[in-house]
Scaffold this active site. Structure first.
Site, PDB file in Angstrom:
ATOM      1  N   GLY A  12      -2.830  -3.236   9.926  1.00  0.00           N
ATOM      2  CA  GLY A  12      -2.020  -3.446   8.729  1.00  0.00           C
ATOM      3  C   GLY A  12      -1.261  -2.188   8.384  1.00  0.00           C
ATOM      4  N   CYS A  13      -0.954  -2.046   7.134  1.00  0.00           N
ATOM      5  CA  CYS A  13      -0.176  -0.912   6.649  1.00  0.00           C
ATOM      6  C   CYS A  13      -0.905   0.406   6.892  1.00  0.00           C
ATOM      7  CB  CYS A  13       0.085  -1.091   5.155  1.00  0.00           C
ATOM      8  SG  CYS A  13       0.886   0.317   4.384  1.00  0.00           S
ATOM      9  N   PHE A  14      -0.203   1.370   7.459  1.00  0.00           N
ATOM     10  CA  PHE A  14      -0.858   2.651   7.748  1.00  0.00           C
ATOM     11  C   PHE A  14      -1.253   3.404   6.491  1.00  0.00           C
ATOM     12  CE2 PHE A  14       3.592   4.120   9.409  1.00  0.00           C
ATOM     13  CZ  PHE A  14       4.138   4.192   8.131  1.00  0.00           C
ATOM     14  N   TYR A 155       1.762  -1.320  -4.960  1.00  0.00           N
ATOM     15  CA  TYR A 155       1.233  -1.657  -3.637  1.00  0.00           C
ATOM     16  C   TYR A 155      -0.073  -0.906  -3.390  1.00  0.00           C
ATOM     17  CZ  TYR A 155       0.789  -2.492   1.346  1.00  0.00           C
ATOM     18  OH  TYR A 155       0.304  -2.869   2.580  1.00  0.00           O
TER      19      TYR A 155
END
EC number: 1.8.4.11
Length: 177
Positions: A12-14, A155
């Protein structure tokens, strides 16, 4: 003398992975970046557009005398969903795939064993890719240490913070802060 090893993981998102692994005792450095694609010089926009084949990933430098590679993989599997292809939550695309990029046969063997051990506990098959680590490309400077600098952004609060909370809940003895 301290011995260092490298682990390279995509899930997923780093920003999320970085936020978690920066808090693990024995981890010396976490670098967000791109790996596993076909472009020589990937950048954030092209990776997000899905044009490069790269995954967002983290390169973790750690002391195996303090934290084992196997333990890092346990954290990795606990904080992301290894059963959804090319997706983590609302982040969708090949750049968000679950992958372990191993550095040598010992890491490959450990990763294969962890996947085999964890598979029965998941309702769906674990689809985490497993491959020898190709070149890693550090992300742009503004992506490094992102959660620590921007943890109040929506986020970060909605996606990264719960992963950090999971680390603290399930792996409390490993937390370095």
């Amino acid at each position: 003398m301290m011995k260092e090893e490298i682990a390279t993981l995509a899930g997923g998102c780093f920003w999320c992975l970085e936020a978690v692994f920066q808090r693990v005792r024995g981890v010396q450095q976490v670098v967000s970046g791109y790996i596993g694609g076909h472009t020589a010089h990937p950048d954030y926009r092209s990776v997000c557009d899905g044009r490069t084949g790269h995954a967002e990933a983290v390169r973790i430098t750690f002391d195996p005398q303090v934290v084992s590679y196997e333990t890092l993989l346990d954290v990795f599997f606990a904080i992301h969903d290894p059963t959804t292809p090319n997706r983590q939550g609302n982040d969708v695309g090949t750049q968000y795939r679950s992958a372990i990029f191993f550095h040598g046969p010992a890491q490959e063997a450990v990763a294969r064993a962890r996947i085999a051990d964890l598979a029965p506990s998941h309702a769906s098959p674990i689809i985490t890719e497993l491959q020898a680590a190709p070149p890693f490309h550090p992300a742009e400077d503004y992506h490094q240490n992102y959660f620590n600098q921007h943890g109040d952004q929506p986020y970060c609060q909605l996606v990264a913070a719960p992963k950090v909370a999971k680390l603290k809940q399930y792996f409390a003895p490993l937390v370095s802060e």
